[in-house]
Write a protein that holds these residues in place. Structure first.
Motif, PDB file in Angstrom:
ATOM      1  N   ALA A  26      -9.251 -16.425 -36.373  1.00 56.46           N
ATOM      2  CA  ALA A  26      -8.746 -17.683 -36.564  1.00 56.46           C
ATOM      3  C   ALA A  26      -7.315 -17.734 -36.324  1.00 56.46           C
ATOM      4  N   LEU A  27      -6.592 -16.695 -36.758  1.00 56.04           N
ATOM      5  CA  LEU A  27      -5.011 -16.820 -36.584  1.00 56.04           C
ATOM      6  C   LEU A  27      -4.767 -16.653 -35.327  1.00 56.04           C
ATOM      7  N   ALA A  28      -5.275 -15.880 -34.394  1.00 55.11           N
ATOM      8  CA  ALA A  28      -5.151 -15.844 -33.045  1.00 55.11           C
ATOM      9  C   ALA A  28      -5.411 -17.299 -32.233  1.00 55.11           C
ATOM     10  N   TYR A  29      -6.528 -17.862 -32.703  1.00 51.07           N
ATOM     11  CA  TYR A  29      -6.772 -19.296 -31.923  1.00 51.07           C
ATOM     12  C   TYR A  29      -5.601 -20.287 -32.310  1.00 51.07           C
ATOM     13  N   LEU A  30      -5.412 -20.271 -33.469  1.00 51.42           N
ATOM     14  CA  LEU A  30      -4.392 -21.178 -34.141  1.00 51.42           C
ATOM     15  C   LEU A  30      -2.913 -20.993 -33.651  1.00 51.42           C
ATOM     16  N   ASP A  31      -2.583 -19.705 -33.477  1.00 51.21           N
ATOM     17  CA  ASP A  31      -1.293 -19.421 -32.892  1.00 51.21           C
ATOM     18  C   ASP A  31      -1.091 -19.591 -31.250  1.00 51.21           C
ATOM     19  N   GLN A  32      -2.175 -19.424 -30.642  1.00 50.68           N
ATOM     20  CA  GLN A  32      -2.224 -19.892 -29.070  1.00 50.68           C
ATOM     21  C   GLN A  32      -2.195 -21.436 -29.141  1.00 50.68           C
ATOM     22  N   ARG A  33      -2.963 -21.948 -29.905  1.00 50.55           N
ATOM     23  CA  ARG A  33      -3.045 -23.439 -29.879  1.00 50.55           C
ATOM     24  C   ARG A  33      -1.546 -24.100 -30.170  1.00 50.55           C
ATOM     25  N   ALA A  34      -0.703 -23.379 -31.242  1.00 50.02           N
ATOM     26  CA  ALA A  34       0.796 -23.715 -31.403  1.00 50.02           C
ATOM     27  C   ALA A  34       1.377 -23.541 -30.265  1.00 50.02           C
ATOM     28  N   GLU A  35       1.283 -22.475 -29.667  1.00 47.36           N
ATOM     29  CA  GLU A  35       2.095 -22.157 -28.556  1.00 47.36           C
ATOM     30  C   GLU A  35       1.862 -23.091 -27.261  1.00 47.36           C
ATOM     31  N   ARG A  36       0.611 -23.549 -26.953  1.00 44.25           N
ATOM     32  CA  ARG A  36       0.313 -24.551 -26.106  1.00 44.25           C
ATOM     33  C   ARG A  36       0.757 -25.828 -26.551  1.00 44.25           C
ATOM     34  N   ILE A  37       0.669 -26.474 -27.747  1.00 47.21           N
ATOM     35  CA  ILE A  37       1.210 -27.801 -28.272  1.00 47.21           C
ATOM     36  C   ILE A  37       2.776 -27.629 -28.311  1.00 47.21           C
ATOM     37  N   LEU A  38       3.485 -26.840 -28.938  1.00 47.64           N
ATOM     38  CA  LEU A  38       4.763 -26.740 -29.329  1.00 47.64           C
ATOM     39  C   LEU A  38       5.755 -25.819 -28.260  1.00 47.64           C
ATOM     40  N   HIS A  39       4.788 -25.311 -27.455  1.00 45.09           N
ATOM     41  CA  HIS A  39       5.891 -24.319 -26.559  1.00 45.09           C
ATOM     42  C   HIS A  39       6.449 -23.234 -27.250  1.00 45.09           C
ATOM     43  N   LYS A  40       5.395 -22.753 -28.220  1.00 45.65           N
ATOM     44  CA  LYS A  40       6.129 -21.736 -29.360  1.00 45.65           C
ATOM     45  C   LYS A  40       5.892 -20.329 -28.590  1.00 45.65           C
ATOM     46  N   GLU A  41       6.893 -19.543 -28.898  1.00 44.90           N
ATOM     47  CA  GLU A  41       6.543 -17.910 -28.319  1.00 44.90           C
ATOM     48  C   GLU A  41       5.749 -17.335 -29.369  1.00 44.90           C
ATOM     49  N   GLN A  42       5.191 -16.224 -28.701  1.00 48.49           N
ATOM     50  CA  GLN A  42       4.603 -15.187 -29.574  1.00 48.49           C
ATOM     51  C   GLN A  42       5.507 -14.628 -30.729  1.00 48.49           C
ATOM     52  N   GLY A  43       5.017 -14.241 -31.849  1.00 51.61           N
ATOM     53  CA  GLY A  43       6.012 -13.382 -32.723  1.00 51.61           C
ATOM     54  C   GLY A  43       6.170 -12.085 -32.242  1.00 51.61           C
ATOM     55  N   LYS A  44       7.209 -11.652 -32.700  1.00 52.79           N
ATOM     56  CA  LYS A  44       7.762 -10.414 -32.261  1.00 52.79           C
ATOM     57  C   LYS A  44       8.279  -9.609 -33.868  1.00 52.79           C
ATOM     58  N   THR A  45       7.901  -8.329 -33.607  1.00 52.50           N
ATOM     59  CA  THR A  45       8.157  -7.499 -34.920  1.00 52.50           C
ATOM     60  C   THR A  45       9.722  -7.548 -34.933  1.00 52.50           C
ATOM     61  N   GLY A  46      10.615  -7.520 -34.212  1.00 53.21           N
ATOM     62  CA  GLY A  46      11.725  -7.176 -33.993  1.00 53.21           C
ATOM     63  C   GLY A  46      12.209  -5.862 -34.186  1.00 53.21           C
ATOM     64  N   GLU A  47      11.535  -5.017 -33.942  1.00 51.48           N
ATOM     65  CA  GLU A  47      11.843  -3.505 -34.024  1.00 51.48           C
ATOM     66  C   GLU A  47      12.314  -2.928 -32.769  1.00 51.48           C
ATOM     67  N   VAL A  48      13.393  -2.159 -32.918  1.00 44.57           N
ATOM     68  CA  VAL A  48      13.829  -1.483 -31.886  1.00 44.57           C
ATOM     69  C   VAL A  48      13.991  -0.049 -32.296  1.00 44.57           C
ATOM     70  N   ILE A  49      13.219   0.872 -31.908  1.00 46.51           N
ATOM     71  CA  ILE A  49      13.134   2.470 -32.455  1.00 46.51           C
ATOM     72  C   ILE A  49      13.408   3.134 -31.245  1.00 46.51           C
ATOM     73  N   LYS A  50      14.826   4.271 -31.907  1.00 50.49           N
ATOM     74  CA  LYS A  50      15.191   5.180 -30.749  1.00 50.49           C
ATOM     75  C   LYS A  50      15.166   6.339 -31.798  1.00 50.49           C
ATOM     76  N   LEU A  51      14.559   7.501 -31.543  1.00 48.79           N
ATOM     77  CA  LEU A  51      14.455   8.769 -32.375  1.00 48.79           C
ATOM     78  C   LEU A  51      15.916   9.453 -32.219  1.00 48.79           C
TER      79      LEU A  51
END
Length: 465
Positions: free
Chosen positions: A231-256
């Motif tokens: 359900a979240l995938a559907y609503l998020d994709q719908r919001a992206e289409r209506i609002l030109h909203k980007e997909q969420g990102k975790t913001g992680e940048v991992i370098k060992l």
């Protein structure tokens, strides 16, 4: 499966602006519940986010809720029983580094959430089938698969939260998600024993089949989580289409390679984290029988008191989080939490006082520590190394939990509960020593870990100038 990881992700999270803030007008008039810009729709999304992790947290402590039944029906000792927790932790020694990468670069938040939810469902089904077919190795494999999905699903849950609620609502959203997770753990502790007895009455006898069927019924909560993911995938994709909203990102940048640059205060924070949590989660995993044997509690009462830590942390975590934000003094609060936990274990080990006192103290201190300890990483690590630092912290925490879970089972089988409690007291004592050392190092170096809220504000203003 803890709040500390969720708070860590909250610090790391970096997503687009709040959905719909500068979005173009939505074509046509949409009902409030269907309009991604409206509060009613966002509350619907929040409800789905909260239930997304419910099944995972509910099923994580299935073994603790059914400790007596698992050991009896599968004919295993405590050492083998605790492998059910160790196998959950092993994949997360690595996945702490890979989960965010897979969500950001490979699957995307929507498919990532669905895939990790599927792992949780499949893992629980395999776990239950192990009971039905009387194959303990299959139960272990099920917990391994379950572990692959469980922790990464928490990352996905927080990524969705940042994508939809970044701004003034975010801390409240994280608090609500955390509370729902703890409700899942609490319901499990108090429901599974009762459910087992009902299945036993229906099938006519106890045994591995009854255990497997009970676990399979418990797995329905994982299907609920999967439905929420879809359900979240559907609503998020719908919001992206209506609002030109980007997909969420975790913001992680991992370098060992960043690990070699970690400071002494950060390593001390890691030590505090590992030795504290290994005295909490493995104890809860073994607690039910402890309360039955030492204090003569009934099975239902033992389950209730074993869940007190989760019951208290649900409402208290947001309150303590606000308190730490307002006062600062993180090291002092961590010190208070560790000392209180030490007192709690000592009461359980050496007295016959009503264990509700000790478990209530443990619940309060557990909630306080998570609010004060995890944010400290952001104070000692440059922003570009935050992803690596939190990933490493979770990785060694899971490594510690995996090893100590096995060790706790061995101690209980050979020496009994008193010796096990002494072992947990020793772990918390090491954590306490690390806190004291961290205080001294921070003071000697003029660090900012123990600043008050006012000092932090003044520091921010001086940097801005």
């Amino acid at each position: 499966m803890e709040e500390e990881e969720e708070e860590a992700r909250g610090l790391l999270a970096d997503g687009p602006d709040e959905a719909g803030r500068d979005a173009p007008a939505v074509p046509g008039a949409l009902p409030a519940l269907c309009d991604p810009r409206r509060l009613a729709h966002r509350l619907l999304v929040l409800l789905l986010m909260c239930f997304l992790g419910f099944g995972s947290y509910f099923c994580y402590d299935n073994p603790a809720a059914l400790q007596t039944q698992v050991k009896r029906d599968m004919q295993v000792n405590t050492t083998k029983f605790m492998l059910l927790y160790a196998w959950y932790s092993w994949p997360n020694v690595v996945l702490c580094f890979l989960g965010g990468f897979l969500i950001d670069r490979v699957f995307g938040i929507r498919w990532g959430t669905i895939i990790f939810s599927c792992f949780v469902c499949i893992g629980q089904v395999i776990f239950a089938l192990g009971g039905i077919f009387n194959a303990f190795w299959l139960m272990e494999f099920g917990r391994f698969v379950f572990g692959i999905g469980g922790e990464s699903l928490a990352v996905a849950q927080n990524t969705y939260a940042v994508s939809w609620f970044k701004g003034k609502e975010l801390n409240l959203v994280f608090g609500l998600q955390l509370s729902m997770a703890r409700i899942g753990s609490t319901v499990n502790m108090n429901l599974m024993g009762w459910l087992y007895s009902k299945v036993e009455a229906s099938l006519g006898s106890a045994g591995h089949t009854t255990l497997g069927v009970t676990l399979m019924i418990g797995g329905i909560t994982c299907i609920l989580s999967l439905i929420c993911a879809l359900a979240l995938a559907y609503l998020d994709q719908r919001a992206e289409r209506i609002l030109h909203k980007e997909q969420g990102k975790t913001g992680e940048v991992i370098k060992l390679t960043d690990v070699k640059d970690f400071s002494l205060p950060l390593w001390l924070i890691f030590i505090i984290c590992v030795f504290y949590y290994v005295a909490v989660f493995p104890f809860i995993g073994l607690g039910k029988v402890f309360f039955i044997e030492k204090f003569g509690f009934s099975s239902q009462a033992a389950s209730a008191i074993n869940s007190v830590v989760y019951v208290i942390s649900a409402p208290m975590s947001p309150i303590f989080g606000l308190m730490v934000d307002k006062t600062g003094k993180n090291i002092i609060w961590v010190l208070c939490a560790v000392v209180t936990t030490l007192a709690s274990h000592m009461l359980l080990a050496f007295t016959l006082w009503n264990p509700w006192i000790a478990m209530s103290l443990l619940g309060l201190s557990y909630s306080l520590l998570a609010c004060a300890l995890w944010p400290m990483v952001a104070f000692v690590v440059p922003e570009h190394q935050l992803g690596t630092a939190y990933g490493f912290m979770q990785s060694i925490q899971n490594l510690g939990l995996a090893i100590i879970s096995i060790l706790a089972g061995m101690i209980l089988d050979t020496r009994g509960y008193l010796f096990l409690e002494v072992f947990f007291i020793a772990c918390v004592s090491l954590s306490l020593l690390a806190v004291v050392f961290l205080y001294l190092v921070n003071r000697a170096r003029g660090g900012n870990l123990n600043y008050s809220a006012r000092q932090r504000e003044e520091m921010k203003l001086s940097h801005a100038e």
